[in-house]
Motif scaffolding. Structure first.
Motif, PDB file in Angstrom:
ATOM      1  N   THR A  54      11.883  -2.843   2.817  1.00 32.59           N
ATOM      2  CA  THR A  54      10.764  -1.895   2.869  1.00 32.59           C
ATOM      3  C   THR A  54       9.799  -2.158   1.720  1.00 32.59           C
ATOM      4  O   THR A  54       8.582  -2.221   1.910  1.00 32.59           O
ATOM      5  CB  THR A  54      11.282  -0.443   2.807  1.00 32.59           C
ATOM      6  N   ILE A  55      10.336  -2.325   0.525  1.00 28.08           N
ATOM      7  CA  ILE A  55       9.488  -2.575  -0.642  1.00 28.08           C
ATOM      8  C   ILE A  55       8.833  -3.943  -0.553  1.00 28.08           C
ATOM      9  O   ILE A  55       7.658  -4.104  -0.868  1.00 28.08           O
ATOM     10  CB  ILE A  55      10.308  -2.418  -1.942  1.00 28.08           C
ATOM     11  N   ASN A  56       9.557  -4.937  -0.093  1.00 22.73           N
ATOM     12  CA  ASN A  56       9.013  -6.287   0.003  1.00 22.73           C
ATOM     13  C   ASN A  56       7.858  -6.386   0.996  1.00 22.73           C
ATOM     14  O   ASN A  56       7.002  -7.249   0.872  1.00 22.73           O
ATOM     15  CB  ASN A  56      10.109  -7.280   0.364  1.00 22.73           C
ATOM     16  N   GLN A  57       7.816  -5.501   1.977  1.00 23.56           N
ATOM     17  CA  GLN A  57       6.758  -5.529   2.981  1.00 23.56           C
ATOM     18  C   GLN A  57       5.441  -4.926   2.489  1.00 23.56           C
ATOM     19  O   GLN A  57       4.439  -4.983   3.197  1.00 23.56           O
ATOM     20  CB  GLN A  57       7.209  -4.801   4.246  1.00 23.56           C
ATOM     21  N   LEU A  58       5.427  -4.394   1.278  1.00 27.83           N
ATOM     22  CA  LEU A  58       4.195  -3.817   0.749  1.00 27.83           C
ATOM     23  C   LEU A  58       3.144  -4.909   0.559  1.00 27.83           C
ATOM     24  O   LEU A  58       3.473  -6.072   0.328  1.00 27.83           O
ATOM     25  CB  LEU A  58       4.467  -3.099  -0.574  1.00 27.83           C
ATOM     26  N   THR A  63      -2.542  -3.846  -6.132  1.00 23.72           N
ATOM     27  CA  THR A  63      -2.008  -3.871  -7.492  1.00 23.72           C
ATOM     28  C   THR A  63      -0.808  -2.952  -7.650  1.00 23.72           C
ATOM     29  O   THR A  63       0.195  -3.319  -8.276  1.00 23.72           O
ATOM     30  CB  THR A  63      -3.108  -3.458  -8.500  1.00 23.72           C
ATOM     31  N   SER A  64      -0.878  -1.750  -7.091  1.00 21.71           N
ATOM     32  CA  SER A  64       0.233  -0.795  -7.197  1.00 21.71           C
ATOM     33  C   SER A  64       1.468  -1.291  -6.468  1.00 21.71           C
ATOM     34  O   SER A  64       2.599  -1.105  -6.937  1.00 21.71           O
ATOM     35  CB  SER A  64      -0.179   0.565  -6.635  1.00 21.71           C
ATOM     36  N   ALA A  65       1.269  -1.930  -5.326  1.00 18.69           N
ATOM     37  CA  ALA A  65       2.401  -2.479  -4.563  1.00 18.69           C
ATOM     38  C   ALA A  65       3.091  -3.581  -5.358  1.00 18.69           C
ATOM     39  O   ALA A  65       4.329  -3.637  -5.401  1.00 18.69           O
ATOM     40  CB  ALA A  65       1.927  -2.994  -3.208  1.00 18.69           C
ATOM     41  N   ARG A  66       2.305  -4.444  -5.976  1.00 18.83           N
ATOM     42  CA  ARG A  66       2.906  -5.509  -6.788  1.00 18.83           C
ATOM     43  C   ARG A  66       3.681  -4.932  -7.962  1.00 18.83           C
ATOM     44  O   ARG A  66       4.772  -5.396  -8.288  1.00 18.83           O
ATOM     45  CB  ARG A  66       1.834  -6.481  -7.284  1.00 18.83           C
ATOM     46  N   ALA A  67       3.135  -3.893  -8.580  1.00 18.15           N
ATOM     47  CA  ALA A  67       3.824  -3.253  -9.708  1.00 18.15           C
ATOM     48  C   ALA A  67       5.138  -2.621  -9.247  1.00 18.15           C
ATOM     49  O   ALA A  67       6.166  -2.767  -9.911  1.00 18.15           O
ATOM     50  CB  ALA A  67       2.922  -2.200 -10.354  1.00 18.15           C
ATOM     51  N   ILE A  71       8.816  -3.682 -10.650  1.00 20.07           N
ATOM     52  CA  ILE A  71       9.691  -2.709 -11.305  1.00 20.07           C
ATOM     53  C   ILE A  71      11.013  -2.601 -10.559  1.00 20.07           C
ATOM     54  O   ILE A  71      12.088  -2.627 -11.167  1.00 20.07           O
ATOM     55  CB  ILE A  71       8.995  -1.335 -11.411  1.00 20.07           C
ATOM     56  N   PHE A  72      10.952  -2.480  -9.235  1.00 18.32           N
ATOM     57  CA  PHE A  72      12.173  -2.319  -8.452  1.00 18.32           C
ATOM     58  C   PHE A  72      13.090  -3.527  -8.578  1.00 18.32           C
ATOM     59  O   PHE A  72      14.271  -3.393  -8.892  1.00 18.32           O
ATOM     60  CB  PHE A  72      11.847  -2.054  -6.981  1.00 18.32           C
TER      61      PHE A  72
END
Length: 144
Positions: A54-58, A63-67, A71-72
């Motif tokens: 789910t996170i990788n699909q962002l 910029t916020s998605a990369r951050a 972090i995760f």
């Protein structure tokens, strides 16, 4: 399904003993991750894979998605449950959530949360007072 609350302490090697009810639902390899609400979360391989996908699909261009991805994934690691049912917690993640000695292990349906006892007590008292309001808020959202 993980439910319930258990109070334990870290041993001298920064290990926690998982409740036997929880261990029976996990394979030997699990994932530990920094999570919201100033806690650590433990995931089975399957549940971690779902969250990671789910996170990788962002959107890579956001910029916020990369951050969030950075972090995760930086604050996650795989580890094993030893024969005594113990899991090692990394010193850096312990420091980030304020875990020193006493902890509270909480079932959160599809994963396990680990709080410092102090953080959990402070947070839980406030959240429990709002239980009825929280339930009402989300019941209204469901109806809309």
């Amino acid at each position: 399904m993980f439910v319930g609350e258990y109070r334990h302490s870290l041993d001298d090697k920064s290990r926690i003993v998982l409740p036997s009810k929880f261990r029976s639902q996990l394979s030997s390899t699990i994932y530990v991750s920094l999570d919201f609400d100033n806690c650590l979360s433990l995931y089975s391989e399957e549940e971690f894979q779902k969250k990671a996908e789910t996170i990788n699909q962002l959107d890579e261009f956001d910029t916020s998605a990369r951050a969030l991805k950075r972090i995760f994934f930086t604050n996650s690691y795989d580890t094993n449950i030893d024969k005594q049912g113990r899991v090692s917690l990394s010193k850096s993640l312990q420091e980030k959530v304020g875990i020193i000695k006493n902890i509270v292990i909480v079932g959160a349906f599809n994963h396990i949360q680990i709080f410092s006892e102090e953080e959990y007590n402070k947070r839980y008292i406030l959240e429990e007072k709002e239980y009825e309001q929280l339930a009402s808020k989300f019941a209204r959202k469901k109806d809309n």
